[in-house]
Design a protein around this motif. Structure first.
Motif, short mmCIF file in Angstrom:
data_model
loop_
_atom_site.label_atom_id
_atom_site.label_comp_id
_atom_site.label_asym_id
_atom_site.label_seq_id
_atom_site.Cartn_x
_atom_site.Cartn_y
_atom_site.Cartn_z
N SER A 70 10.45 -32.57 36.27
CA SER A 70 11.73 -31.87 36.27
C SER A 70 11.61 -30.59 37.08
CB SER A 70 12.15 -31.55 34.84
OG SER A 70 13.49 -31.07 34.81
N TRP A 71 12.72 -29.87 37.17
CA TRP A 71 12.76 -28.56 37.82
C TRP A 71 12.46 -27.47 36.80
CZ3 TRP A 71 13.18 -27.93 43.00
CH2 TRP A 71 13.63 -29.04 43.75
N TYR A 72 11.71 -26.48 37.22
CA TYR A 72 11.32 -25.37 36.36
C TYR A 72 11.61 -24.04 37.08
CZ TYR A 72 8.75 -28.83 33.60
OH TYR A 72 8.42 -29.92 32.84
N TYR A 73 11.98 -23.06 36.31
CA TYR A 73 12.22 -21.71 36.85
C TYR A 73 10.88 -21.04 37.11
CZ TYR A 73 13.53 -16.73 36.69
OH TYR A 73 13.68 -15.40 36.95
N PHE A 74 10.69 -20.54 38.33
CA PHE A 74 9.46 -19.79 38.65
C PHE A 74 9.67 -18.29 38.50
CE2 PHE A 74 6.38 -17.50 41.10
CZ PHE A 74 5.20 -18.16 40.84
N GLY A 75 10.72 -17.77 39.10
CA GLY A 75 10.96 -16.33 39.05
C GLY A 75 12.15 -15.96 39.90
N GLY A 76 12.43 -14.66 39.98
CA GLY A 76 13.59 -14.19 40.71
C GLY A 76 13.26 -13.89 42.16
N VAL A 77 14.26 -14.01 43.01
CA VAL A 77 14.10 -13.69 44.43
C VAL A 77 13.71 -12.23 44.61
CG1 VAL A 77 15.41 -13.38 46.57
CG2 VAL A 77 15.59 -15.53 45.29
N ARG A 78 14.29 -11.35 43.80
CA ARG A 78 13.97 -9.93 43.92
C ARG A 78 12.48 -9.69 43.68
NH1 ARG A 78 17.55 -5.74 40.60
NH2 ARG A 78 19.07 -6.65 42.05
N GLU A 79 11.94 -10.36 42.67
CA GLU A 79 10.51 -10.21 42.38
C GLU A 79 9.65 -10.70 43.53
OE1 GLU A 79 7.19 -12.14 39.30
OE2 GLU A 79 9.27 -12.84 39.30
N LEU A 80 9.95 -11.88 44.07
CA LEU A 80 9.12 -12.46 45.12
C LEU A 80 9.36 -11.80 46.47
CD1 LEU A 80 9.14 -16.26 44.23
CD2 LEU A 80 7.49 -14.49 43.61
N SER A 81 10.46 -11.08 46.62
CA SER A 81 10.69 -10.34 47.85
C SER A 81 9.69 -9.20 48.00
CB SER A 81 12.12 -9.79 47.88
OG SER A 81 13.06 -10.84 47.92
N GLU A 82 9.08 -8.80 46.89
CA GLU A 82 8.09 -7.73 46.93
C GLU A 82 6.69 -8.25 47.27
OE1 GLU A 82 8.35 -5.91 43.12
OE2 GLU A 82 10.37 -5.10 43.46
N GLY A 83 6.54 -9.57 47.32
CA GLY A 83 5.24 -10.16 47.66
C GLY A 83 4.96 -11.37 46.78
N PRO A 84 3.94 -12.15 47.11
CA PRO A 84 3.61 -13.33 46.30
C PRO A 84 3.22 -12.95 44.88
CG PRO A 84 1.84 -12.84 47.85
CD PRO A 84 2.98 -11.94 48.21
N ALA A 85 3.46 -13.89 43.95
CA ALA A 85 3.14 -13.65 42.54
C ALA A 85 2.45 -14.87 41.96
CB ALA A 85 4.41 -13.33 41.75
#
Length: 318
Positions: free
Chosen positions: A6-21
């Motif tokens: 299935s599809w799973y939520y990884f995180g927000g675009v704002r968070e990943l815009s600051e760099g990989p997580a």
């Protein structure tokens, strides 16, 4: 229950815009990132070269660069550049997961290829509804109990002051979908229930479309209002889960409505839905699936878990 495809939520675009997580998800350590053009990537976090955490690296153009030796991987996991070598060996590839950006969020499918597109409400495009700011709720129960809660007909009267007006309708319009339609009368005297009756009406049609038990789409229709909610379930531990919630509303007509009234309508619905959901958070603490202690009225549970077990075993309903 194994994690279903299935599809799973990884995180927000704002968070990943600051760099990989790097995050622990589904029993793995995964790294998520956004390329310069805004494409999402979700990979196994340990570099195939020497095991360095790719979450400590950085994004360079359309690839993720390892901090240790600057090997660069694209969103498909393929190594595209090795500074110290002109030859890229065949093993230089990270395990990757299909990833999509929508509504300021990054979602990934936990298989090499998605078995179905990232879903949305039937009859609507993702930009056809107005979204309020998302919110997160943490639940002290297994992830699968959150989806099962939607078919728990007993709890609607106890937790939400909703009187069931007829037997729930259950079907599977897609092999990976469990759909439940309930009709209720709003009987409570809380502030949120009084607001609901005043502006929406006393009778509710609630449609819950559950994709793989991890993406739950709830559509609540009253005589004068309609509310849309997406709950993305993220397993954190065997007995702990996270729910990422987006509440939406239909847009109004005209420029003034789009600028002022639409966000307000969505925000009001967000407040009401969050109040509604928090009635369940505490009650779900410590719950688990117990097939040997179910009674007659729990038949919806049995049917739901039979469907979910089929998904996890690779045998969805036909």
């Amino acid at each position: 229950v194994p994690y279903p495809p299935s599809w799973y939520y990884f995180g927000g675009v704002r968070e990943l815009s600051e760099g990989p997580a790097t995050k622990p998800l589904l029993g793995k350590q995964l790294v998520g990132f956004l390329t310069k053009s805004g494409q999402a990537g979700v990979l196994a976090n340990r570099c195939v070269h020497m095991g360095s955490d790719l979450g400590a690296g950085c994004v360079v153009g359309e690839s993720l660069q390892c901090a240790l030796h600057h090997w660069r991987f694209n969103t498909s996991g393929q190594c595209e550049e090795i500074p110290a070598s002109e030859v890229i060996p065949g093993f230089a590839r990270q395990t990757s997961f299909p990833a999509v950006v929508r509504h300021g969020c990054v979602y990934f499918f936990n298989r090499p290829a998605p078995l179905f597109p990232l879903p949305f409400f039937d009859g609507f495009e993702p930009d056809g509804l107005v979204a309020a700011p998302s919110f997160i709720e943490y639940l002290e129960c297994p992830w699968y109990m959150v989806g099962a809660n939607a078919v728990d007909v007993q709890h609607f009267a106890i937790a939400h002051d909703r009187r069931m007006e007829r037997k729930p309708e259950v079907d599977h319009p897609h092999p990976y979908v469990h759909r439940t339609v309930c009709h209720f009368e709003v009987t409570g005297n809380s502030i949120s229930d009084r607001i609901t009756r005043r502006f929406g009406g006393p009778h509710v049609r609630l449609e819950v479309v559950d994709w793989g038990s991890t993406m739950i789409f709830a559509r609540s229709t009253l005589a004068r209002t309609e509310t849309f909610g997406i709950v993305s379930i993220v397993p954190l531990a065997p007995d702990r889960s996270m729910g990422h919630v987006i509440v939406m509303a239909r847009p109004g007509n005209g420029a003034l409505s789009r600028v002022l009234l639409d966000p307000l309508r969505a925000l009001v619905r967000r407040i009401l839905i969050r109040t509604f959901l928090r009635s369940d958070v505490g009650r779900l603490t410590g719950t688990f699936y117990s097939p040997n202690t179910l009674i007659g009225i729990d038949e919806q549970f049995s049917e739901y878990f039979e469907w979910l077990n089929g998904l996890s075993r690779g045998n969805p309903v036909s």
